[in-house]
Design a protein around this motif. Structure first.
Motif, PDB file in Angstrom:
ATOM      1  N   PHE A  98     122.834  41.525 -62.718  1.00  0.00           N
ATOM      2  CA  PHE A  98     123.535  40.868 -61.612  1.00  0.00           C
ATOM      3  C   PHE A  98     124.432  41.838 -60.842  1.00  0.00           C
ATOM      4  O   PHE A  98     124.548  41.750 -59.631  1.00  0.00           O
ATOM      5  CB  PHE A  98     124.354  39.675 -62.108  1.00  0.00           C
ATOM      6  CG  PHE A  98     123.508  38.489 -62.452  1.00  0.00           C
ATOM      7  CD1 PHE A  98     122.772  37.836 -61.479  1.00  0.00           C
ATOM      8  CD2 PHE A  98     123.451  38.029 -63.753  1.00  0.00           C
ATOM      9  CE1 PHE A  98     121.989  36.739 -61.789  1.00  0.00           C
ATOM     10  CE2 PHE A  98     122.672  36.924 -64.082  1.00  0.00           C
ATOM     11  CZ  PHE A  98     121.938  36.287 -63.103  1.00  0.00           C
ATOM     12  N   GLY A  99     125.074  42.763 -61.540  1.00  0.00           N
ATOM     13  CA  GLY A  99     125.949  43.716 -60.856  1.00  0.00           C
ATOM     14  C   GLY A  99     125.190  44.530 -59.822  1.00  0.00           C
ATOM     15  O   GLY A  99     125.646  44.698 -58.689  1.00  0.00           O
ATOM     16  N   ARG A 100     124.026  45.024 -60.210  1.00  0.00           N
ATOM     17  CA  ARG A 100     123.216  45.824 -59.282  1.00  0.00           C
ATOM     18  C   ARG A 100     122.668  44.952 -58.156  1.00  0.00           C
ATOM     19  O   ARG A 100     122.660  45.352 -56.992  1.00  0.00           O
ATOM     20  CB  ARG A 100     122.078  46.509 -60.036  1.00  0.00           C
ATOM     21  CG  ARG A 100     121.223  47.403 -59.159  1.00  0.00           C
ATOM     22  CD  ARG A 100     120.527  48.453 -60.017  1.00  0.00           C
ATOM     23  NE  ARG A 100     119.518  49.187 -59.284  1.00  0.00           N
ATOM     24  CZ  ARG A 100     119.766  50.194 -58.464  1.00  0.00           C
ATOM     25  NH1 ARG A 100     121.016  50.578 -58.264  1.00  0.00           N
ATOM     26  NH2 ARG A 100     118.786  50.825 -57.849  1.00  0.00           N
ATOM     27  N   LEU A 101     122.195  43.761 -58.471  1.00  0.00           N
ATOM     28  CA  LEU A 101     121.665  42.854 -57.443  1.00  0.00           C
ATOM     29  C   LEU A 101     122.760  42.368 -56.505  1.00  0.00           C
ATOM     30  O   LEU A 101     122.515  42.185 -55.311  1.00  0.00           O
ATOM     31  CB  LEU A 101     120.930  41.679 -58.085  1.00  0.00           C
ATOM     32  CG  LEU A 101     119.613  42.030 -58.762  1.00  0.00           C
ATOM     33  CD1 LEU A 101     119.075  40.823 -59.530  1.00  0.00           C
ATOM     34  CD2 LEU A 101     118.585  42.528 -57.756  1.00  0.00           C
ATOM     35  N   ASP A 102     123.959  42.151 -57.047  1.00  0.00           N
ATOM     36  CA  ASP A 102     125.077  41.756 -56.178  1.00  0.00           C
ATOM     37  C   ASP A 102     125.410  42.877 -55.196  1.00  0.00           C
ATOM     38  O   ASP A 102     125.779  42.621 -54.052  1.00  0.00           O
ATOM     39  CB  ASP A 102     126.319  41.414 -57.006  1.00  0.00           C
ATOM     40  CG  ASP A 102     126.185  40.092 -57.740  1.00  0.00           C
ATOM     41  OD1 ASP A 102     125.287  39.287 -57.397  1.00  0.00           O
ATOM     42  OD2 ASP A 102     126.980  39.860 -58.667  1.00  0.00           O
ATOM     43  N   SER A 103     125.264  44.116 -55.651  1.00  0.00           N
ATOM     44  CA  SER A 103     125.529  45.264 -54.794  1.00  0.00           C
ATOM     45  C   SER A 103     124.417  45.465 -53.768  1.00  0.00           C
ATOM     46  O   SER A 103     124.679  45.770 -52.607  1.00  0.00           O
ATOM     47  CB  SER A 103     125.669  46.523 -55.662  1.00  0.00           C
ATOM     48  OG  SER A 103     125.784  47.658 -54.861  1.00  0.00           O
ATOM     49  N   ASP A 104     123.160  45.303 -54.206  1.00  0.00           N
ATOM     50  CA  ASP A 104     122.002  45.452 -53.322  1.00  0.00           C
ATOM     51  C   ASP A 104     120.915  44.505 -53.802  1.00  0.00           C
ATOM     52  O   ASP A 104     120.152  44.826 -54.727  1.00  0.00           O
ATOM     53  CB  ASP A 104     121.495  46.897 -53.327  1.00  0.00           C
ATOM     54  CG  ASP A 104     120.282  47.103 -52.445  1.00  0.00           C
ATOM     55  OD1 ASP A 104     119.906  46.165 -51.696  1.00  0.00           O
ATOM     56  OD2 ASP A 104     119.704  48.201 -52.492  1.00  0.00           O
ATOM     57  N   ALA A 105     120.822  43.362 -53.165  1.00  0.00           N
ATOM     58  CA  ALA A 105     119.865  42.345 -53.580  1.00  0.00           C
ATOM     59  C   ALA A 105     118.422  42.788 -53.388  1.00  0.00           C
ATOM     60  O   ALA A 105     117.507  42.182 -53.935  1.00  0.00           O
ATOM     61  CB  ALA A 105     120.122  41.037 -52.829  1.00  0.00           C
ATOM     62  N   ALA A 106     118.196  43.833 -52.636  1.00  0.00           N
ATOM     63  CA  ALA A 106     116.827  44.321 -52.425  1.00  0.00           C
ATOM     64  C   ALA A 106     116.441  45.398 -53.433  1.00  0.00           C
ATOM     65  O   ALA A 106     115.352  45.979 -53.330  1.00  0.00           O
ATOM     66  CB  ALA A 106     116.683  44.852 -51.004  1.00  0.00           C
ATOM     67  N   ALA A 107     117.292  45.659 -54.416  1.00  0.00           N
ATOM     68  CA  ALA A 107     116.999  46.690 -55.417  1.00  0.00           C
ATOM     69  C   ALA A 107     115.719  46.338 -56.158  1.00  0.00           C
ATOM     70  O   ALA A 107     115.488  45.191 -56.525  1.00  0.00           O
ATOM     71  CB  ALA A 107     118.156  46.833 -56.402  1.00  0.00           C
TER      72      ALA A 107
END
Length: 115
Positions: A98-107
């Motif tokens: 969630f931390g990475r997706l919250d930062s960049d949802a297109a990751a």
């Protein structure tokens, strides 16, 4: 922590992705004038002013290219949502986080595979 369901991920990120896409398209439309070719009219614009205008045009063109790249990434993320593959690393298959997706949802990759 248990892995989230595809529905939970879609509900959490689809709207944000769609809103970011719409904002990028609006910005692209709004800045179209700045990307038009700079016309030479030495009676109106001096040499340095024209060079400034050309530099501004080049910067707008580069920004537009970045916008289109981001739109492509968002479109890919929205396709992954529809296919039930969103939130899972393309390389190792684990949950991106969630931390990475919250930062960049297109990751597309987890932090381990991305580095």
């Amino acid at each position: 922590m248990t892995d989230p369901t595809d529905t939970e991920l879609a509900d959490r990120y689809r709207t944000a992705l769609e809103e970011e896409r719409a904002a990028l398209l609006t910005a692209s439309e709004d800045t179209g004038e700045g990307r038009k070719p700079v016309m030479l009219d030495q009676t109106q614009v001096g040499r340095l002013s024209r060079m400034d205008a050309m530099q501004g045009q080049a910067m707008e063109a580069a920004l537009e290219a970045r916008r289109h790249g981001r739109i492509r990434a968002i479109d890919a993320a929205l396709r992954r949502i529809e296919e039930g593959e969103f939130g899972w690393c393309d390389d190792c298959g684990s949950f991106i986080g969630f931390g990475r997706l919250d930062s960049d949802a297109a990751a597309m990759r987890c932090i381990s595979c991305a580095s």
